[in-house]
Design an enzyme around this catalytic site. Structure first.
Site, short mmCIF file in Angstrom:
data_model
loop_
_atom_site.label_atom_id
_atom_site.label_comp_id
_atom_site.label_asym_id
_atom_site.label_seq_id
_atom_site.Cartn_x
_atom_site.Cartn_y
_atom_site.Cartn_z
N GLY A 1 30.10 -21.09 23.60
CA GLY A 1 29.69 -19.73 23.93
C GLY A 1 29.01 -19.10 22.72
N LEU B 1 35.89 -7.41 16.66
CA LEU B 1 34.65 -6.81 16.14
C LEU B 1 34.08 -5.83 17.17
CD1 LEU B 1 31.85 -8.00 17.62
CD2 LEU B 1 32.41 -9.99 16.30
N ALA B 2 33.38 -4.82 16.68
CA ALA B 2 32.66 -3.91 17.57
C ALA B 2 31.17 -4.17 17.36
CB ALA B 2 33.00 -2.46 17.25
N ASN C 1 42.09 -2.57 23.12
CA ASN C 1 40.94 -1.97 23.81
C ASN C 1 41.37 -0.83 24.72
OD1 ASN C 1 39.00 -3.41 22.55
ND2 ASN C 1 38.42 -4.69 24.28
N CYS D 1 33.28 -4.48 27.35
CA CYS D 1 34.71 -4.82 27.34
C CYS D 1 35.69 -3.73 27.73
CB CYS D 1 35.06 -5.38 25.98
SG CYS D 1 34.23 -6.95 25.70
#
Ligand code: NAD
Ligand code: UGA
Length: 455
Positions: free
Chosen positions: A8, A159-160, A220, A272
């Protein structure tokens, strides 16, 4: 030499592996994907995702110990550690449609790993997955008969987008979940060693598998909940002349609350938050925890309310009709510093404006190509214009939807002069200097603040 494979090459796989390769020059890192175009882009000067600082990190390692390829099978055969970082979108069909995670891409990887492996491997869940997915992965991997052993670990990514490189370089924590058996501990140590090349040991947390999987969904959910909480208060501010920025500052100075993630906005987007909360909701439902499910579902409902409220306000303030009026959307990405538009509030807003027969023009420094794909079914009704001045020319309203830095420094007098009067500006990110805009002559509407009007 330890050989790492990542299946991926997306927003997570690419940057994460580039950082691991850069920090571990003696480890060979290969990132594979079935998408040839994406892999070609990772091998070119024009990387497939826009992320500040990413080019330098990739260039530092690519061709030395970092490789991008479509040869998934060769990668699996060679690897000692395999990260699975494929997409896990919300299911669109069958049982749990619209809520549960679609695990088909992930399961395909597990089966392929089983089929091709001739040596023991550590398999790392990098994708965000429902809690206890590792148990299913183990059942698939353990169904082989050739004596190969697999250790499954969970290592969620925090991570953002837009700050991915800074987040990877200096993470708040690295989370690694594994079994507390001798083999499990050995596998955990192997992964800890990879991160310990640059992350201080005290920031590397090790937990059991299920805590690690659940912590990712929970993180999240908590972050999104803060945004929905402040957005709910923004509606009350608009009704009472309180200022949401002042409220956020006042509560954020309470060290128990803290100042981050309290920026009221047109709504949260990104691939997300919504997906992971719905995943959590589905999990709770499936364990019979209906009240818990309903509690978290409300975070998503509040976000949808906030997006729709923005359009309703535009309509109401522009004399209840926007039919035939040109409206310029400044920004389409779900946040600044990324070209990603997944679940961007701009998608729903553009569509709702079209429903009202407005003439929509979209500008964005990085996201126009993605915007065209998101709006492919209505593309002939929308203008895409890279230049914000041209986008705003002849418009009745500008709606700022992404907090790009460059939007702060535009010549708003020039923009105002080119617009139909009375000119409206709706700031969906509270990003601009509203008093200055009002002085120029704009009627200014922001999130959770009193309007500054001339009419
Ligand atoms: P993405 O869609 O950008 O990338 C996933 C990639 O996996 C795609 O390029 C796809 O072609 C590839 N893929 C799918 N099946 C494959 C297979 N069988 N073999 C090889 N390649 C395959 O997704 P992303 O944004 O990188 O997210 C990946 C995971 O990480 C998700 O679970 C997501 O929730 C999680 N995550 C994302 C972020 C983010 O900021 N985007 C942050 C943290 C965690
Ligand atoms: C988020 C999390 O922050 C990451 O830790 C996580 O790894 C990632 O999701 C993931 O799992 O994909 P990301 O979606 O890239 O990262 O970006 P954020 O900075 O979290 O912003 C999400 C959305 O919330 C954006 O639309 C942003 O504009 C909005 N937001 C954020 C607000 O409206 N107000 C805020 O105060 C903060």
């Amino acid at each position: 030499m330890v050989k790492i494979l990542c299946i991926g090459a997306g927003y997570v796989g690419g940057p994460t592996m580039a950082m691991i390769a850069k920090k571990n020059p003696k480890v060979k890192v290969t990132v594979v994907d079935i998408n040839q175009k994406r892999i070609d882009a990772w091998n070119s000067d024009n990387l497939p995702i826009y992320e500040p600082g990413l080019d330098e990190v990739v260039k530092a390692a690519r061709g030395k110990n970092l490789f991008f390829s479509t040869n998934v099978d060769k990668g699996i055969k060679e690897a000692d550690i395999i990260f699975v970082s494929v997409n896990t979108p919300t299911k669109t069909f069958g049982h749990g449609a619209g809520c549960a995670a679609d695990l088909q891409y992930w399961e395909k990887c597990a089966r392929r790993i089983l089929e091709l492996s001739t040596s023991d491997k550590i398999v790392v869940e990098k994708s965000t997955l429902p809690v206890r997915t590792a148990a299913a992965m183990e059942r698939i991997l353990d169904s082989g008969k050739n004596g190969v052993h697999f250790d499954v670990l969970s290592n969620p990514e925090f991570l953002a987008e837009g700050t991915a490189i800074a987040d990877l370089e200096n993470p708040d924590r690295i989370l690694i979940g594994g079994h507390p058996t001798a083999r499990g501990k050995k596998a955990i140590k192997a992964l800890v060693d990879v991160y310990a090349a640059w992350v201080p040991k005290e920031k590397i947390l090790t937990t059991n598998l299920w805590s690690s999987e659940l912590s990712k969904l929970t993180a999240n959910a908590f972050l999104a909940q803060r945004v929905s909480s402040i957005n709910s208060i923004s509606a009350l501010c608009e009704a009472t002349d309180a200022d949401v920025g002042e409220v956020a500052r006042a509560i954020g100075m309470d060290s128990r609350i803290g100042p981050k993630f309290l920026k009221a906005s047109v709504g949260f987007g990104g691939s997300c938050f919504k997906k992971d909360i719905l995943n959590l909701v589905y999990l709770c439902e499936s364990y019979g925890l209906h009240e818990v499910a309903e509690y978290w579902r409300q975070v998503v409902k509040m976000n949808e309310y906030q997006e729709r409220r923005f359009v309703s306000r535009m309509l109401k303030e522009m004399f209840n009709t926007i039919a035939g009026k040109r409206i310029a959307l400044f920004g389409f990405a779900f946040k600044a510093d990324t070209g990603d538009t997944r679940e961007s509030p701009a998608i729903l807003i553009a569509r709702e404006l079209l429903e009202e027969n407005a003439e929509v023009v979209i500008t964005d420094p990085q996201a126009l190509e993605h915007a065209k794909i998101d709006l492919a079914d209505v593309i002939d009704r929308i203008n895409f214009e890279p230049d914000p001045y041209k986008a705003a020319k002849g418009a009745h309203a500008v709606a700022l939807l992404t907090e790009w830095k460059e939007y702060k420094t535009l010549d708003y007098q020039k923009i105002f002069d080119g617009m139909v009067q009375p000119a409206f500006l709706f700031d969906g990110r509270n990003h601009l200097d509203h008093k200055a805009l009002h002085k120029i002559g704009f009627n200014v509407y922001s999130i959770g603040k009193a309007a500054l009007k001339h009419i």
